[in-house]
Design a protein around this motif. Structure first.
Motif, PDB file in Angstrom:
ATOM      1  N   ILE A  60       0.845  -1.196   0.000  1.00 21.82           N
ATOM      2  CA  ILE A  60       0.000   0.000   0.000  1.00 21.82           C
ATOM      3  C   ILE A  60       0.879   1.244   0.000  1.00 21.82           C
ATOM      4  CG2 ILE A  60      -1.614   1.379   1.391  1.00 21.82           C
ATOM      5  CD1 ILE A  60      -2.797  -1.363   2.366  1.00 21.82           C
ATOM      6  N   GLU A  61       1.860   1.268   0.903  1.00 18.18           N
ATOM      7  CA  GLU A  61       2.760   2.417   1.006  1.00 18.18           C
ATOM      8  C   GLU A  61       3.527   2.645  -0.301  1.00 18.18           C
ATOM      9  OE1 GLU A  61       6.611   3.897   3.616  1.00 18.18           O
ATOM     10  OE2 GLU A  61       5.252   2.415   4.494  1.00 18.18           O
ATOM     11  N   GLN A  62       4.047   1.570  -0.883  1.00 12.07           N
ATOM     12  CA  GLN A  62       4.815   1.687  -2.128  1.00 12.07           C
ATOM     13  C   GLN A  62       3.938   2.175  -3.280  1.00 12.07           C
ATOM     14  OE1 GLN A  62       6.343  -2.321  -2.347  1.00 12.07           O
ATOM     15  NE2 GLN A  62       8.242  -1.782  -1.296  1.00 12.07           N
ATOM     16  N   THR A  63       2.725   1.672  -3.375  1.00 12.77           N
ATOM     17  CA  THR A  63       1.816   2.067  -4.449  1.00 12.77           C
ATOM     18  C   THR A  63       1.403   3.525  -4.315  1.00 12.77           C
ATOM     19  OG1 THR A  63       0.970  -0.200  -4.587  1.00 12.77           O
ATOM     20  CG2 THR A  63      -0.382   1.524  -5.596  1.00 12.77           C
ATOM     21  N   LEU A  64       1.101   3.958  -3.094  1.00 11.99           N
ATOM     22  CA  LEU A  64       0.718   5.351  -2.891  1.00 11.99           C
ATOM     23  C   LEU A  64       1.842   6.308  -3.293  1.00 11.99           C
ATOM     24  CD1 LEU A  64      -1.261   5.059   0.452  1.00 11.99           C
ATOM     25  CD2 LEU A  64      -2.163   5.841  -1.743  1.00 11.99           C
ATOM     26  N   GLU A  65       3.079   5.914  -2.989  1.00 14.00           N
ATOM     27  CA  GLU A  65       4.192   6.788  -3.343  1.00 14.00           C
ATOM     28  C   GLU A  65       4.487   6.741  -4.844  1.00 14.00           C
ATOM     29  OE1 GLU A  65       8.692   8.020  -1.979  1.00 14.00           O
ATOM     30  OE2 GLU A  65       7.544   6.618  -0.758  1.00 14.00           O
ATOM     31  N   ALA A  66       4.522   5.547  -5.417  1.00 15.90           N
ATOM     32  CA  ALA A  66       4.892   5.396  -6.829  1.00 15.90           C
ATOM     33  C   ALA A  66       3.831   5.950  -7.782  1.00 15.90           C
ATOM     34  CB  ALA A  66       5.157   3.930  -7.154  1.00 15.90           C
ATOM     35  N   HIS A  68       0.939   7.859  -6.873  1.00 10.22           N
ATOM     36  CA  HIS A  68       0.202   9.068  -6.482  1.00 10.22           C
ATOM     37  C   HIS A  68       1.071  10.100  -5.772  1.00 10.22           C
ATOM     38  CE1 HIS A  68      -3.542   7.118  -7.641  1.00 10.22           C
ATOM     39  NE2 HIS A  68      -3.070   6.033  -7.055  1.00 10.22           N
ATOM     40  N   SER A  69       2.361   9.813  -5.660  1.00  8.06           N
ATOM     41  CA  SER A  69       3.315  10.722  -5.002  1.00  8.06           C
ATOM     42  C   SER A  69       2.902  11.087  -3.580  1.00  8.06           C
ATOM     43  CB  SER A  69       3.518  11.994  -5.821  1.00  8.06           C
ATOM     44  OG  SER A  69       4.017  11.677  -7.098  1.00  8.06           O
ATOM     45  N   LYS A  73       4.063   9.404   6.363  1.00  2.78           N
ATOM     46  CA  LYS A  73       4.615  10.283   7.403  1.00  2.78           C
ATOM     47  C   LYS A  73       4.847  11.704   6.908  1.00  2.78           C
ATOM     48  CE  LYS A  73       6.678   6.564  10.116  1.00  2.78           C
ATOM     49  NZ  LYS A  73       5.489   6.247  10.819  1.00  2.78           N
ATOM     50  N   VAL A  74       4.409  12.002   5.678  1.00  2.00           N
ATOM     51  CA  VAL A  74       4.462  13.374   5.148  1.00  2.00           C
ATOM     52  C   VAL A  74       3.047  13.783   4.744  1.00  2.00           C
ATOM     53  CG1 VAL A  74       5.357  14.877   3.329  1.00  2.00           C
ATOM     54  CG2 VAL A  74       6.840  13.118   4.341  1.00  2.00           C
ATOM     55  N   ASP A  75       2.468  13.054   3.792  1.00  2.00           N
ATOM     56  CA  ASP A  75       1.131  13.363   3.286  1.00  2.00           C
ATOM     57  C   ASP A  75       0.026  12.632   4.050  1.00  2.00           C
ATOM     58  OD1 ASP A  75       2.098  14.954   1.024  1.00  2.00           O
ATOM     59  OD2 ASP A  75       2.883  13.036   0.298  1.00  2.00           O
ATOM     60  N   ASN A  93      -8.829  15.420  -0.358  1.00  2.00           N
ATOM     61  CA  ASN A  93      -8.888  14.722  -1.647  1.00  2.00           C
ATOM     62  C   ASN A  93      -7.960  13.501  -1.689  1.00  2.00           C
ATOM     63  OD1 ASN A  93      -6.654  16.356  -1.656  1.00  2.00           O
ATOM     64  ND2 ASN A  93      -6.905  17.059  -3.757  1.00  2.00           N
ATOM     65  N   ASP A  94      -6.989  13.395  -0.767  1.00  2.00           N
ATOM     66  CA  ASP A  94      -6.123  12.215  -0.694  1.00  2.00           C
ATOM     67  C   ASP A  94      -6.815  11.039   0.005  1.00  2.00           C
ATOM     68  OD1 ASP A  94      -4.097  13.571  -1.971  1.00  2.00           O
ATOM     69  OD2 ASP A  94      -3.115  14.169  -0.095  1.00  2.00           O
ATOM     70  N   ARG A  95      -7.817  11.333   0.801  1.00  2.00           N
ATOM     71  CA  ARG A  95      -8.536  10.296   1.566  1.00  2.00           C
ATOM     72  C   ARG A  95      -9.043   9.189   0.647  1.00  2.00           C
ATOM     73  NH1 ARG A  95     -13.764   9.064   2.339  1.00  2.00           N
ATOM     74  NH2 ARG A  95     -14.346   8.119   4.322  1.00  2.00           N
ATOM     75  N   LYS A  96      -9.744   9.592  -0.403  1.00  2.00           N
ATOM     76  CA  LYS A  96     -10.331   8.616  -1.331  1.00  2.00           C
ATOM     77  C   LYS A  96      -9.245   7.759  -1.974  1.00  2.00           C
ATOM     78  CE  LYS A  96     -13.322   8.228  -5.345  1.00  2.00           C
ATOM     79  NZ  LYS A  96     -14.016   8.923  -6.429  1.00  2.00           N
ATOM     80  N   THR A  97      -8.157   8.382  -2.399  1.00  2.00           N
ATOM     81  CA  THR A  97      -7.051   7.656  -3.040  1.00  2.00           C
ATOM     82  C   THR A  97      -6.451   6.636  -2.078  1.00  2.00           C
ATOM     83  OG1 THR A  97      -6.543   9.571  -4.408  1.00  2.00           O
ATOM     84  CG2 THR A  97      -4.809   7.916  -4.169  1.00  2.00           C
ATOM     85  N   ILE A  98      -6.188   7.050  -0.855  1.00  2.00           N
ATOM     86  CA  ILE A  98      -5.579   6.160   0.145  1.00  2.00           C
ATOM     87  C   ILE A  98      -6.479   4.955   0.400  1.00  2.00           C
ATOM     88  CG2 ILE A  98      -4.849   5.971   2.553  1.00  2.00           C
ATOM     89  CD1 ILE A  98      -4.124   9.049   2.307  1.00  2.00           C
ATOM     90  N   ILE A  99      -7.762   5.213   0.578  1.00  2.00           N
ATOM     91  CA  ILE A  99      -8.698   4.112   0.859  1.00  2.00           C
ATOM     92  C   ILE A  99      -8.835   3.194  -0.347  1.00  2.00           C
ATOM     93  CG2 ILE A  99     -11.121   3.561   1.343  1.00  2.00           C
ATOM     94  CD1 ILE A  99     -11.115   6.002   3.239  1.00  2.00           C
ATOM     95  N   GLU A 100      -8.903   3.746  -1.547  1.00  2.00           N
ATOM     96  CA  GLU A 100      -9.012   2.910  -2.755  1.00  2.00           C
ATOM     97  C   GLU A 100      -7.790   2.009  -2.925  1.00  2.00           C
ATOM     98  OE1 GLU A 100      -9.737   5.479  -6.093  1.00  2.00           O
ATOM     99  OE2 GLU A 100     -11.851   5.758  -5.573  1.00  2.00           O
TER     100      GLU A 100
END
Length: 143
Positions: A60-66, A68-69, A73-75, A93-100
């Motif tokens: 999850i962490e790797q996908t969010l960074e790769a 969606h930038s 611990k920052v965004d 607006n990041d909430r939806k992306t993180i949950i998806e």
């Protein structure tokens, strides 16, 4: 190892002598030779679940960074206690992306987020427990 690598190696039996292969076989034997699901209650099952969930957390962490930038611990910050996730984010607006991304990744492991258990708090973070503590503190000050 990942699902695709395990599936490829199952036919050749090259996974059998590995830790993953032996652990999988152990879990099957505990579960009456079933290959789906984890027996609930056993400490060994908790260890197995933790291994699977740590792999999901990392992905999850790797996908969010790769894709969606979004940097952990920052965004946003995502914490997990056993199988409960706690997600904090800076931008709505990041909430939806993180949950998806979390839902999609967990689905790969045949796991799901339970939206019925979802609780959303506004900033500043004030929970029912915070309110109760404040009321008790006020009552004690008045006495």
């Amino acid at each position: 190892m990942g699902k695709s690598e395990v599936k490829e190696n199952l036919k050749s039996k090259s996974i059998d002598p590995t830790f993953a292969g032996r652990f999988d076989k152990l879990m099957q034997n505990i579960n009456y030779a079933e290959i789906n699901g984890i027996i609930i209650g056993s400490e060994l099952s908790r260890i197995f679940a933790e291994i699977v969930l740590q792999a999901a957390d990392k992905k999850i962490e790797q996908t969010l960074e790769a894709k969606h930038s979004l940097k952990n611990k920052v965004d946003y910050e995502m914490f997990r206690y056993v199988d409960d996730y706690f997600i904090f984010y800076n931008e709505e607006n990041d909430r939806k992306t993180i949950i998806e991304i979390a839902q999609h990744t967990l689905k790969e492991y045949k796991l799901y987020l339970n939206s019925a258990k979802e609780i959303e708090y506004e900033k500043p973070l004030i929970t029912d427990m915070t309110i109760a503590k404040e009321r008790i503190s006020t009552l004690l000050e008045k006495s």
